[in-house]
Design a protein around this motif. Structure first.
Motif, PDB file in Angstrom:
ATOM      1  N   ALA A 275      -0.460   4.147  -6.116  1.00  0.00           N
ATOM      2  CA  ALA A 275       0.700   3.693  -5.338  1.00  0.00           C
ATOM      3  C   ALA A 275       0.680   2.181  -5.095  1.00  0.00           C
ATOM      4  O   ALA A 275       1.719   1.527  -5.279  1.00  0.00           O
ATOM      5  CB  ALA A 275       0.794   4.470  -4.024  1.00  0.00           C
ATOM      6  N   PRO A 276      -0.461   1.616  -4.694  1.00  0.00           N
ATOM      7  CA  PRO A 276      -0.449   0.151  -4.522  1.00  0.00           C
ATOM      8  C   PRO A 276      -0.036  -0.588  -5.804  1.00  0.00           C
ATOM      9  O   PRO A 276       0.730  -1.552  -5.739  1.00  0.00           O
ATOM     10  CB  PRO A 276      -1.904  -0.173  -4.146  1.00  0.00           C
TER      11      PRO A 276
ATOM     12  N   GLN B  91      -7.385  -6.108  -7.923  1.00  0.00           N
ATOM     13  CA  GLN B  91      -7.351  -6.201  -6.461  1.00  0.00           C
ATOM     14  C   GLN B  91      -7.244  -4.811  -5.831  1.00  0.00           C
ATOM     15  O   GLN B  91      -7.928  -4.499  -4.849  1.00  0.00           O
ATOM     16  CB  GLN B  91      -6.141  -7.063  -6.078  1.00  0.00           C
ATOM     17  N   ALA B  92      -6.404  -3.963  -6.433  1.00  0.00           N
ATOM     18  CA  ALA B  92      -6.233  -2.598  -5.917  1.00  0.00           C
ATOM     19  C   ALA B  92      -7.544  -1.819  -6.033  1.00  0.00           C
ATOM     20  O   ALA B  92      -7.905  -1.044  -5.139  1.00  0.00           O
ATOM     21  CB  ALA B  92      -5.112  -1.884  -6.673  1.00  0.00           C
TER      22      ALA B  92
ATOM     23  N   ALA C 198      -4.048   7.138   1.429  1.00  0.00           N
ATOM     24  CA  ALA C 198      -2.996   6.745   2.374  1.00  0.00           C
ATOM     25  C   ALA C 198      -3.268   5.344   2.929  1.00  0.00           C
ATOM     26  O   ALA C 198      -2.356   4.520   3.054  1.00  0.00           O
ATOM     27  CB  ALA C 198      -2.904   7.770   3.502  1.00  0.00           C
ATOM     28  N   LEU C 199      -4.528   5.057   3.231  1.00  0.00           N
ATOM     29  CA  LEU C 199      -4.875   3.749   3.799  1.00  0.00           C
ATOM     30  C   LEU C 199      -4.654   2.614   2.804  1.00  0.00           C
ATOM     31  O   LEU C 199      -4.425   1.463   3.194  1.00  0.00           O
ATOM     32  CB  LEU C 199      -6.334   3.744   4.262  1.00  0.00           C
ATOM     33  N   ALA C 200      -4.720   2.928   1.516  1.00  0.00           N
ATOM     34  CA  ALA C 200      -4.578   1.902   0.483  1.00  0.00           C
ATOM     35  C   ALA C 200      -3.207   1.231   0.518  1.00  0.00           C
ATOM     36  O   ALA C 200      -3.027   0.136  -0.001  1.00  0.00           O
ATOM     37  CB  ALA C 200      -4.836   2.498  -0.905  1.00  0.00           C
ATOM     38  N   MET C 201      -2.236   1.890   1.127  1.00  0.00           N
ATOM     39  CA  MET C 201      -0.904   1.288   1.241  1.00  0.00           C
ATOM     40  C   MET C 201      -0.775   0.448   2.516  1.00  0.00           C
ATOM     41  O   MET C 201       0.322  -0.008   2.851  1.00  0.00           O
ATOM     42  CB  MET C 201       0.167   2.386   1.223  1.00  0.00           C
ATOM     43  N   ASP C 202      -1.889   0.264   3.224  1.00  0.00           N
ATOM     44  CA  ASP C 202      -1.872  -0.498   4.481  1.00  0.00           C
ATOM     45  C   ASP C 202      -0.758  -0.064   5.432  1.00  0.00           C
ATOM     46  O   ASP C 202       0.060  -0.888   5.864  1.00  0.00           O
ATOM     47  CB  ASP C 202      -1.736  -2.000   4.191  1.00  0.00           C
TER      48      ASP C 202
END
Ligand SMILES: Nc1ncnc2c1ncn2[C@@H]1O[C@H](COP(=O)(O)OP(=O)(O)O)[C@@H](O)[C@H]1O
Ligand SMILES: [Mg+2]
Length: 254
Positions: free
Chosen positions: A113-114, A124-125, A162-166
């Motif tokens: 998703a990122p 970076q992701a 979920a956290l990866a999308m900040d």
């Protein structure tokens, strides 16, 4: 009826006002008003069918609503379009069933998703994904596939994803209900760490000990209504309504 909120002052990141959701003639959410303020942990409890999942799904606009308003950090959720996609991305969601992509590695599940939605460069992701895997205690599992992991590990990957999308807010809908008992603690511990780090969250759970120790507020739902909205000590020791007393006597009696 919604009891007055006992929330500490923090700006409302999620604000529902008079939200009603129907499925045909059935009212699943009945005039629900609720705030989740920045930094707060709001635990939602209630019997099966009381509308808890529908509440989470409407906050993320996975369901439309018949009336009322939902705001994310002061912005009203539109019915559709680019602003909806943007606001939706600010709300992370973790479901009972982990919903990972089975044929992708753990790392891919977290970076997908990122990279696609946020256009984050892959390197970076991936660096961020490895940080998050470390945070949920899975640094050594990055190249595995979800089917090679236990349920507790899969759910921790889902949290990292979920956290990866900040997100500004995290919604958890019964994150431990599909897990074998010995895996519940490892997932609740990750959620507790997140709470301690200041993440704003709404958690639907049947884990009463967790609710009591982690919640800033407990919201009790029955028949689509928010029946109580109270500090955990108050809710668990002196619930204000017969409906909550009845529910607690059933879930705490064994
Ligand atoms: N897509 C749907 N179509 C029809 N009824 C639904 C749908 N989703 C939920 N409901 C009904 O809405 C009520 C609340 O469901 P839900 O929010 O899943 O409750 P909970 O998560 O508290 O168990 C239930 O009676 C359920 O049957
Ligand atoms: Mg549910």
């Amino acid at each position: 009826m919604t009891a007055p909120s006992t929330a500490p002052a923090g700006r409302p990141l999620v604000r529902l006002r008079h939200v009603t959701k129907r499925f045909g003639g059935f009212t699943a959410l009945d005039d629900v008003s609720l705030d989740v303020n920045a930094g707060e942990v709001v635990v939602v409890i209630g019997a099966s069918g009381s509308g808890k999942s529908t509440l989470c799904r409407t906050i993320n606009r996975l369901e439309t609503i018949e009336s009322g308003t939902i705001e994310i950090d002061g912005e009203r959720l539109p019915e559709e379009g680019r602003d909806l996609a943007r606001l939706r991305a600010e709300v992370g969601m973790v479901f009972q069933s982990f919903n990972l992509f089975p044929h992708r590695t753990v790392l891919d599940n977290i970076t997908l998703a990122p990279v696609r939605v946020r256009r984050v460069p892959r390197a970076q992701a991936e660096a961020r994904a490895r940080e998050l895997l470390e945070r949920v205690g899975l640094s050594d599992q990055a190249s595995k596939r979800p089917t090679q992991l236990s349920g507790g590990q899969q759910q921790r990957v889902a949290i990292a994803r979920a956290l990866a999308m900040d997100p500004k807010v995290m919604l958890f809908d019964e994150p431990t209900s599909a897990l074998d008992p010995e895996m519940i603690t490892e997932v609740l511990d990750v959620i507790k760490d997140l709470a301690a780090s200041g993440m704003t969250m709404l958690v639907v759970t049947h884990e009463m000990g967790f609710a009591r120790s982690v919640a800033d507020r407990v919201v009790f739902m029955d028949e689509g209504q928010v029946v109580e909205d109270a500090a955990p000590e108050q809710f668990f020791t002196a619930p204000a309504t017969e409906r909550a007393r009845d529910f607690l006597s059933k879930v705490l009696s064994h």
